[in-house]
Design an enzyme around this catalytic site. Structure first.
Site, PDB file in Angstrom:
ATOM      1  N   HIS A  15      -6.857  -5.921   2.873  1.00  0.00           N
ATOM      2  CA  HIS A  15      -5.709  -5.273   3.518  1.00  0.00           C
ATOM      3  C   HIS A  15      -5.055  -6.295   4.453  1.00  0.00           C
ATOM      4  O   HIS A  15      -5.736  -6.901   5.296  1.00  0.00           O
ATOM      5  CB  HIS A  15      -6.147  -4.091   4.378  1.00  0.00           C
ATOM      6  CG  HIS A  15      -6.730  -2.934   3.625  1.00  0.00           C
ATOM      7  ND1 HIS A  15      -6.015  -1.796   3.350  1.00  0.00           N
ATOM      8  CD2 HIS A  15      -7.972  -2.733   3.114  1.00  0.00           C
ATOM      9  CE1 HIS A  15      -6.786  -0.927   2.700  1.00  0.00           C
ATOM     10  NE2 HIS A  15      -7.987  -1.472   2.554  1.00  0.00           N
ATOM     11  N   GLY A  22     -15.259   2.662   4.501  1.00  0.00           N
ATOM     12  CA  GLY A  22     -13.999   3.324   4.164  1.00  0.00           C
ATOM     13  C   GLY A  22     -13.420   2.906   2.823  1.00  0.00           C
ATOM     14  O   GLY A  22     -12.243   3.121   2.560  1.00  0.00           O
ATOM     15  N   ASP A  37       0.852  -1.186   0.000  1.00  0.00           N
ATOM     16  CA  ASP A  37       0.000   0.000   0.000  1.00  0.00           C
ATOM     17  C   ASP A  37       0.894   1.245   0.000  1.00  0.00           C
ATOM     18  O   ASP A  37       1.880   1.313   0.735  1.00  0.00           O
ATOM     19  CB  ASP A  37      -0.891  -0.041   1.251  1.00  0.00           C
ATOM     20  CG  ASP A  37      -2.046   0.938   1.184  1.00  0.00           C
ATOM     21  OD1 ASP A  37      -3.200   0.484   1.219  1.00  0.00           O
ATOM     22  OD2 ASP A  37      -1.791   2.154   1.106  1.00  0.00           O
ATOM     23  N   SER A  44     -12.277   3.133  -0.832  1.00  0.00           N
ATOM     24  CA  SER A  44     -11.903   4.257  -1.697  1.00  0.00           C
ATOM     25  C   SER A  44     -11.487   3.825  -3.097  1.00  0.00           C
ATOM     26  O   SER A  44     -11.441   4.660  -3.997  1.00  0.00           O
ATOM     27  CB  SER A  44     -10.786   5.074  -1.047  1.00  0.00           C
ATOM     28  OG  SER A  44      -9.630   4.295  -0.881  1.00  0.00           O
ATOM     29  N   HIS A  50     -10.226  -5.627  -2.504  1.00  0.00           N
ATOM     30  CA  HIS A  50      -8.878  -5.803  -1.971  1.00  0.00           C
ATOM     31  C   HIS A  50      -8.964  -6.173  -0.493  1.00  0.00           C
ATOM     32  O   HIS A  50      -9.806  -5.666   0.238  1.00  0.00           O
ATOM     33  CB  HIS A  50      -8.010  -4.558  -2.164  1.00  0.00           C
ATOM     34  CG  HIS A  50      -8.672  -3.265  -1.782  1.00  0.00           C
ATOM     35  ND1 HIS A  50      -9.633  -2.666  -2.558  1.00  0.00           N
ATOM     36  CD2 HIS A  50      -8.510  -2.450  -0.706  1.00  0.00           C
ATOM     37  CE1 HIS A  50     -10.026  -1.545  -1.979  1.00  0.00           C
ATOM     38  NE2 HIS A  50      -9.363  -1.394  -0.847  1.00  0.00           N
TER      39      HIS A  50
END
Ligand code: DGP
Length: 114
Positions: free
Chosen positions: A102, A93, A30, A95, A100
């Site tokens: 995390h 959250g 990231d 965006s 994906h």
């Protein structure tokens, strides 16, 4: 063909620090890390978000989790532990409109998340 930043990373149209790749998944660091280890695991298939995954995607969704666990082992954070997160929609959250997972580790996480 999707036109978001992760689709472009998958197609190698823009660079990313890739840490894992196979025929179904890609994992890369990231650019705005929230932990010492912050890696995104994405399907190569265009799935905008978890709510748009279908029953036929279940093996792929499971694969993303086992890839995340494998990457965590390679990153040396299996012993200390880590957190896997999927953000969906405004309150979650989200965006970037490409599914994906995390992978966050390298420090202790607080609970509940903010
Ligand atoms: P989310 O908010 O759950 O949709 O997470 C999107 C993440 O993507 C966020 O942590 C920042 C990261 N990100 C945004 N743009 C880029 C990019 O161009 N490259 C990489 N590697 N990560 C990005």
């Amino acid at each position: 063909m999707a036109d978001n930043i992760f689709s472009k990373i998958i197609r190698k149209e823009i660079p990313a620090k890739i840490v894992y790749e196979d025929d179904r998944a890609l994992a890369f660091r990231d650019t705005n890390p929230k932990a010492p280890i912050h890696i995104l695991v994405v399907p190569k298939k265009d799935i905008a978000r978890i709510s748009e995954a279908e029953a036929a995607d279940e093996p792929l969704l499971g694969h993303l989790l086992t890839v995340a666990a494998e990457v965590a082992r390679k990153e040396g954070i299996d012993g200390t532990g880590y957190r896997l997160v999927i953000n969906k929609g405004a309150h979650g959250g989200e965006s970037v409109p490409h599914l994906h997972v995390h992978l966050l580790g390298g420090r202790a996480m607080s609970w509940p998340p903010g």
